[in-house]
Scaffold this active site. Structure first.
Site, PDB file in Angstrom:
ATOM      1  N   LEU A 176      14.288 -23.378  21.461  1.00  0.00           N
ATOM      2  CA  LEU A 176      14.795 -23.425  22.837  1.00  0.00           C
ATOM      3  C   LEU A 176      15.999 -24.357  22.858  1.00  0.00           C
ATOM      4  O   LEU A 176      15.920 -25.484  22.373  1.00  0.00           O
ATOM      5  CB  LEU A 176      13.729 -23.973  23.789  1.00  0.00           C
ATOM      6  CG  LEU A 176      12.352 -23.315  23.769  1.00  0.00           C
ATOM      7  CD1 LEU A 176      11.406 -24.052  24.727  1.00  0.00           C
ATOM      8  CD2 LEU A 176      12.447 -21.845  24.161  1.00  0.00           C
ATOM      9  N   CYS A 177      17.093 -23.908  23.440  1.00  0.00           N
ATOM     10  CA  CYS A 177      18.285 -24.754  23.528  1.00  0.00           C
ATOM     11  C   CYS A 177      17.987 -25.964  24.417  1.00  0.00           C
ATOM     12  O   CYS A 177      17.517 -25.813  25.548  1.00  0.00           O
ATOM     13  CB  CYS A 177      19.445 -23.976  24.122  1.00  0.00           C
ATOM     14  SG  CYS A 177      20.806 -25.057  24.595  1.00  0.00           S
TER      15      CYS A 177
END
Lengths: 130, 100, 135
Positions: free
Chosen positions: A77-78
């Site tokens: 996940l960024c």
């Protein structure tokens, strides 16, 4: 062949998360490697364990977690996108003074560099979005 | 190159943009709401059919089925494939451009 | 990492109405550190990202248009704008921000970063890439 996949929309609103999942599943079953799945924009919402869909619907988050275990998938996940949308792991929660974390099993939070590295390391990048 | 389009041509310019930029010999896979572009008899059908001699167009079977579109309603020449076929198209082409 | 790939960031969304333009730009700025061969394409409503005079003072959103001016400093200096997309929207090159970069191989001459290209040229450019990321 080495694939990486980018998922740009959250679960349930857009079909992108479903299509990405089925694509990855098919690629892995065909013997391809999936170097990384990078979740960006609202795609980070694929990685919250607080998701509680109705019993008669698919559980998109659990499905990702199970695939991660089965194939040792790297689900990222960024961090910048996740912070905007309230997705936290224990470290991020502590760093930002929040009272809890909500990341789902099998996911990790990291920077955008992970996406670029995936582009460099992989033979193909496939983007799924809204 | 493999192009994917996931929007209905009635709601978005994605398919039109894709077809205007796709080179002869490209593959195009219609997925999600993009599969509505495969329907014959729509106001967009002729434009799409015209490109079939230079671009190979596929529609994702599970997405057609989910939307109640049977293969006999498709523009003649459009091929139907599944997720395995999607993977083959992505690996068989040198890159993938998703017209989101 | 010694391998250099051609990365193209394809932008097809207008700014502010959705977050794609802002978060797309963040990828480009971070990606610059990886020293790949980077370009950006602006197609369709994506051309509105480069419109001059963006001012979010009255809408309380983050005005990220100044960040495009920094792209040259990050050695992102090929921004391809599709001419047909501009024309269809009643815009021309003068409506866009005057983005420049300094060419160290040419005595730091200031050069334009924005290249207006035809649909056919853009089609060729897409074909040349190794990795295409879409925002």
């Amino acid at each position: 062949m080495k694939f990486s996949v980018m998922v740009n929309e959250g679960p349930y609103t857009h079909q992108a998360a479903d299509t990405a999942y089925h694509f990855i599943d098919a690629a892995l079953r065909a013997g391809h490697e999936v170097f990384r799945v990078f979740f960006y924009h609202d795609g980070v919402n694929n990685g919250t364990r607080m998701t509680t869909p109705p019993q008669d619907d698919r559980n998109i988050v659990n499905r990702w977690s199970a695939l991660a275990v089965e194939y040792d998938l790297d689900l990222v996940l960024c961090v910048a996108a996740a912070q905007r949308r309230g997705i936290l792991d224990a470290d991020e929660a502590k760093r930002n003074g929040k009272d809890g974390d909500n990341i789902a099993p099998g996911f990790r939070i990291s920077g955008l560099g992970q996406l670029i590295e995936a582009g460099i390391q992989s033979d193909r990048v496939v983007v799924f979005g809204g | 190159m493999l192009h994917t389009v996931n929007k209905s041509p009635h709601d978005s310019s994605s398919l039109r943009t894709c077809l205007s930029l796709a080179k002869p010999g490209s593959d195009l896979l219609l997925i999600e709401d993009g599969v509505y572009g495969a329907l014959s008899g729509s106001i967009h059908s002729d434009t799409i059919a015209e490109r079939l001699n230079s671009v190979t167009i596929y529609a994702l079977g599970p997405d057609l089925k989910a939307r109640g579109i049977s293969e006999d309603r498709l523009i003649s020449g459009i091929k139907v494939t599944g997720y395995d076929g999607f993977v083959e198209l992505a690996s068989g082409n040198d890159k993938v451009q998703s017209w989101l | 990492m010694s391998e250099t790939k051609k990365f193209m960031y394809v932008n097809r969304h207008a700014p502010y109405g959705t977050v794609y333009a802002l978060e797309g730009l963040e990828v480009v700025l971070i990606g610059a550190a990886f020293e790949q061969d980077v370009s950006m394409a602006f197609i369709g409503d994506g051309v509105f990202q480069l419109k001059q005079g963006q001012d979010t003072a009255d809408s309380d959103m983050k005005n990220f248009s100044p960040a495009y001016r920094a792209l040259g400093d990050y050695e992102v200096n090929c921004l391809y704008v599709e001419r047909e997309s501009l024309e269809e929207r009643g815009l021309n090159e003068d409506d866009l921000m005057p983005l420049t970069w300094e060419d160290e191989d040419d005595d730091w001459a200031e050069k334009k970063s924005i290249h207006i290209v035809s649909r056919a040229q853009l089609s060729d450019l897409l074909e040349e890439q190794d990795v295409i990321l879409n925002f």
